[in-house]
Scaffold this motif. Structure first.
Motif, PDB file in Angstrom:
ATOM      1  N   LEU A   8       0.804  -1.220   0.000  1.00  0.00           N
ATOM      2  CA  LEU A   8       0.000   0.000   0.000  1.00  0.00           C
ATOM      3  C   LEU A   8       0.841   1.277   0.000  1.00  0.00           C
ATOM      4  O   LEU A   8       0.285   2.381   0.033  1.00  0.00           O
ATOM      5  N   MET A   9       2.155   1.118  -0.030  1.00  0.00           N
ATOM      6  CA  MET A   9       3.017   2.304   0.014  1.00  0.00           C
ATOM      7  C   MET A   9       3.339   2.811  -1.388  1.00  0.00           C
ATOM      8  O   MET A   9       3.557   1.996  -2.288  1.00  0.00           O
ATOM      9  N   PRO A  10       3.435   4.130  -1.603  1.00  0.00           N
ATOM     10  CA  PRO A  10       3.051   5.171  -0.668  1.00  0.00           C
ATOM     11  C   PRO A  10       1.537   5.180  -0.467  1.00  0.00           C
ATOM     12  O   PRO A  10       0.768   4.898  -1.387  1.00  0.00           O
ATOM     13  N   LEU A  11       1.110   5.523   0.719  1.00  0.00           N
ATOM     14  CA  LEU A  11      -0.276   5.350   1.124  1.00  0.00           C
ATOM     15  C   LEU A  11      -1.218   6.299   0.386  1.00  0.00           C
ATOM     16  O   LEU A  11      -0.939   7.489   0.240  1.00  0.00           O
ATOM     17  N   ASP A  12      -2.339   5.752  -0.062  1.00  0.00           N
ATOM     18  CA  ASP A  12      -3.467   6.530  -0.566  1.00  0.00           C
ATOM     19  C   ASP A  12      -4.709   5.764  -0.140  1.00  0.00           C
ATOM     20  O   ASP A  12      -5.095   4.778  -0.777  1.00  0.00           O
ATOM     21  N   PHE A  13      -5.318   6.197   0.951  1.00  0.00           N
ATOM     22  CA  PHE A  13      -6.324   5.398   1.646  1.00  0.00           C
ATOM     23  C   PHE A  13      -7.498   6.286   2.034  1.00  0.00           C
ATOM     24  O   PHE A  13      -7.310   7.375   2.571  1.00  0.00           O
ATOM     25  N   GLU A  14      -8.713   5.806   1.760  1.00  0.00           N
ATOM     26  CA  GLU A  14      -9.908   6.578   2.083  1.00  0.00           C
ATOM     27  C   GLU A  14     -10.867   5.746   2.916  1.00  0.00           C
ATOM     28  O   GLU A  14     -11.015   4.542   2.706  1.00  0.00           O
ATOM     29  N   VAL A  15     -11.541   6.437   3.856  1.00  0.00           N
ATOM     30  CA  VAL A  15     -12.538   5.800   4.706  1.00  0.00           C
ATOM     31  C   VAL A  15     -13.553   6.869   5.098  1.00  0.00           C
ATOM     32  O   VAL A  15     -13.264   8.072   5.028  1.00  0.00           O
TER      33      VAL A  15
ATOM     34  N   GLN B 275     -15.394  -4.863  14.198  1.00  0.00           N
ATOM     35  CA  GLN B 275     -14.287  -4.586  15.101  1.00  0.00           C
ATOM     36  C   GLN B 275     -12.932  -4.928  14.482  1.00  0.00           C
ATOM     37  O   GLN B 275     -11.939  -4.239  14.722  1.00  0.00           O
ATOM     38  N   VAL B 276     -12.900  -5.991  13.669  1.00  0.00           N
ATOM     39  CA  VAL B 276     -11.661  -6.448  13.054  1.00  0.00           C
ATOM     40  C   VAL B 276     -11.884  -6.643  11.563  1.00  0.00           C
ATOM     41  O   VAL B 276     -12.885  -7.238  11.149  1.00  0.00           O
ATOM     42  N   LEU B 277     -10.954  -6.135  10.777  1.00  0.00           N
ATOM     43  CA  LEU B 277     -11.010  -6.305   9.329  1.00  0.00           C
ATOM     44  C   LEU B 277      -9.605  -6.615   8.840  1.00  0.00           C
ATOM     45  O   LEU B 277      -8.646  -5.924   9.204  1.00  0.00           O
ATOM     46  N   GLU B 278      -9.473  -7.655   8.019  1.00  0.00           N
ATOM     47  CA  GLU B 278      -8.184  -8.034   7.448  1.00  0.00           C
ATOM     48  C   GLU B 278      -8.357  -8.210   5.946  1.00  0.00           C
ATOM     49  O   GLU B 278      -9.272  -8.918   5.507  1.00  0.00           O
ATOM     50  N   VAL B 279      -7.490  -7.573   5.173  1.00  0.00           N
ATOM     51  CA  VAL B 279      -7.566  -7.632   3.714  1.00  0.00           C
ATOM     52  C   VAL B 279      -6.206  -8.051   3.177  1.00  0.00           C
ATOM     53  O   VAL B 279      -5.173  -7.470   3.539  1.00  0.00           O
ATOM     54  N   ARG B 280      -6.199  -9.055   2.305  1.00  0.00           N
ATOM     55  CA  ARG B 280      -4.970  -9.585   1.711  1.00  0.00           C
ATOM     56  C   ARG B 280      -5.171  -9.772   0.215  1.00  0.00           C
ATOM     57  O   ARG B 280      -6.315  -9.871  -0.255  1.00  0.00           O
ATOM     58  N   GLN B 281      -4.081  -9.835  -0.515  1.00  0.00           N
ATOM     59  CA  GLN B 281      -4.111 -10.296  -1.898  1.00  0.00           C
ATOM     60  C   GLN B 281      -3.158 -11.470  -2.007  1.00  0.00           C
ATOM     61  O   GLN B 281      -1.948 -11.307  -1.863  1.00  0.00           O
TER      62      GLN B 281
ATOM     63  N   VAL C 164     -16.926   1.865   3.704  1.00  0.00           N
ATOM     64  CA  VAL C 164     -16.279   1.786   2.398  1.00  0.00           C
ATOM     65  C   VAL C 164     -14.804   2.129   2.591  1.00  0.00           C
ATOM     66  O   VAL C 164     -14.472   3.122   3.244  1.00  0.00           O
ATOM     67  N   PHE C 165     -13.935   1.304   2.023  1.00  0.00           N
ATOM     68  CA  PHE C 165     -12.492   1.528   2.096  1.00  0.00           C
ATOM     69  C   PHE C 165     -11.957   1.557   0.669  1.00  0.00           C
ATOM     70  O   PHE C 165     -12.171   0.625  -0.098  1.00  0.00           O
ATOM     71  N   ARG C 166     -11.256   2.611   0.333  1.00  0.00           N
ATOM     72  CA  ARG C 166     -10.674   2.739  -1.005  1.00  0.00           C
ATOM     73  C   ARG C 166      -9.172   2.917  -0.834  1.00  0.00           C
ATOM     74  O   ARG C 166      -8.723   3.765  -0.066  1.00  0.00           O
ATOM     75  N   PHE C 167      -8.390   2.129  -1.559  1.00  0.00           N
ATOM     76  CA  PHE C 167      -6.946   2.137  -1.311  1.00  0.00           C
ATOM     77  C   PHE C 167      -6.176   1.798  -2.579  1.00  0.00           C
ATOM     78  O   PHE C 167      -6.564   0.943  -3.371  1.00  0.00           O
ATOM     79  N   ALA C 168      -5.064   2.486  -2.758  1.00  0.00           N
ATOM     80  CA  ALA C 168      -4.121   2.159  -3.829  1.00  0.00           C
ATOM     81  C   ALA C 168      -3.218   1.039  -3.344  1.00  0.00           C
ATOM     82  O   ALA C 168      -2.907   0.935  -2.157  1.00  0.00           O
ATOM     83  N   HIS C 169      -2.797   0.190  -4.274  1.00  0.00           N
ATOM     84  CA  HIS C 169      -1.901  -0.904  -3.898  1.00  0.00           C
ATOM     85  C   HIS C 169      -1.052  -1.316  -5.090  1.00  0.00           C
ATOM     86  O   HIS C 169      -1.379  -1.040  -6.250  1.00  0.00           O
ATOM     87  N   ALA C 170       0.041  -1.977  -4.801  1.00  0.00           N
ATOM     88  CA  ALA C 170       0.907  -2.471  -5.857  1.00  0.00           C
ATOM     89  C   ALA C 170       0.220  -3.617  -6.585  1.00  0.00           C
ATOM     90  O   ALA C 170      -0.577  -4.355  -5.989  1.00  0.00           O
ATOM     91  N   PRO C 171       0.492  -3.807  -7.878  1.00  0.00           N
ATOM     92  CA  PRO C 171      -0.060  -4.975  -8.574  1.00  0.00           C
ATOM     93  C   PRO C 171       0.360  -6.248  -7.862  1.00  0.00           C
ATOM     94  O   PRO C 171       1.491  -6.376  -7.392  1.00  0.00           O
TER      95      PRO C 171
END
Length: 258
Positions: free
Chosen positions: A105-112, A205-211, A230-237
């Motif tokens: 997720l770096m550099p971070l671009d994260f929305e909530v 209470q707990v949320l885990e997101v993986r690829q 709603v969670f919006r996030f940039a991530h590496a391919p």
């Protein structure tokens, strides 16, 4: 000889609105934060505001205090963030959420989206890989977000709870994921619009997101994350499916793969 001064004046006038926008709603002195700082971040030392490392954007005046958009970003080349705590000074439970971020997720671009209960500073305190802390924030004018009525009937809430959607997009060559989860995230301060009784707190209470095997982010949340988060996030391919694990305060668990 007179062109240069005129050009400087024109450029300063053009730059004026941009500069005003950047400082439109900066953090304000907060006695609440002075009392909270040690218990939340473990030190009385104020983390520096460093826009070369961390930025936070939120509206000066929220259209809906129960759905206040927050975007946390880093400029290219900024040092990686490992953990981040999102705080709303004036909320009944000031810590909205604590996040851990993977390197993807770096550099971070994260929305909530969050609830804001009263005019308040809203701040993000990030911990970098080297252990340093930095802060960013905005002062947001909003009121009543934690007690705002739920947007759906109780029957609809129960029928759709735990449903998830995930959407991928691409912006400027960088993948973005948008995760949507159906959950009322009851704050414990809302009233049932039929019975007028207070609805007990009940939230993710707990949320885990993986690829695949790559961790993207985890969240430990409180009452301030919005209904149907709603969670919006940039991530590496990456390779493999995006998997989501969510658990709420009632012990319900939802797992889904996209």
């Amino acid at each position: 000889m007179r062109i240069a001064p005129r050009l400087a004046l024109i450029l300063s006038l053009l730059a004026g609105p941009v500069l005003a926008q950047e400082v439109e709603n900066p953090l304000l002195p907060s006695p609440l934060w002075d009392d909270l700082r040690l218990s939340i971040i473990g030190t009385e030392d104020e983390p520096p505001l460093d826009p070369s490392v961390l930025l936070l954007d939120a509206p000066k005046r929220a259209d809906n205090p129960a759905l206040v958009p927050v975007r946390i970003t880093q400029p290219p080349g900024a040092p990686a963030i490992t953990q981040l705590v999102l705080v709303v000074d004036g909320n009944p439970a000031p810590v909205a959420a604590e996040f851990s971020f993977g390197k993807a997720l770096m550099p971070l671009d994260f929305e909530v989206r969050i609830r804001v209960n009263t005019y308040s500073d809203l701040r993000a305190i990030a911990t970098l890989e080297d252990g340093r802390q930095v802060m960013a924030g905005r002062y947001v004018k909003a009121s009543g977000g934690c007690a705002a009525p739920a947007g759906k009937s109780m029957d609809e809430v129960r029928a759709t709870m735990g449903e998830m959607r995930f959407r991928q997009s691409d912006e400027a060559g960088r993948p973005f994921g948008t995760l949507m989860i159906r959950h009322p995230n009851f704050s414990g301060l809302q009233r049932d619009q039929v019975s007028l009784l207070t609805i007990p707190a009940e939230f993710i209470q707990v949320l885990e997101v993986r690829q695949g095997e790559t961790p993207l982010f985890t969240m430990e949340a409180g009452i301030s994350i919005s209904e149907d988060p709603v969670f919006r996030f940039a991530h590496a391919p990456g390779q493999g499916a995006v998997t989501v694990h969510a658990q709420d305060t009632e012990g319900r668990v939802w797992d889904q793969s996209f």
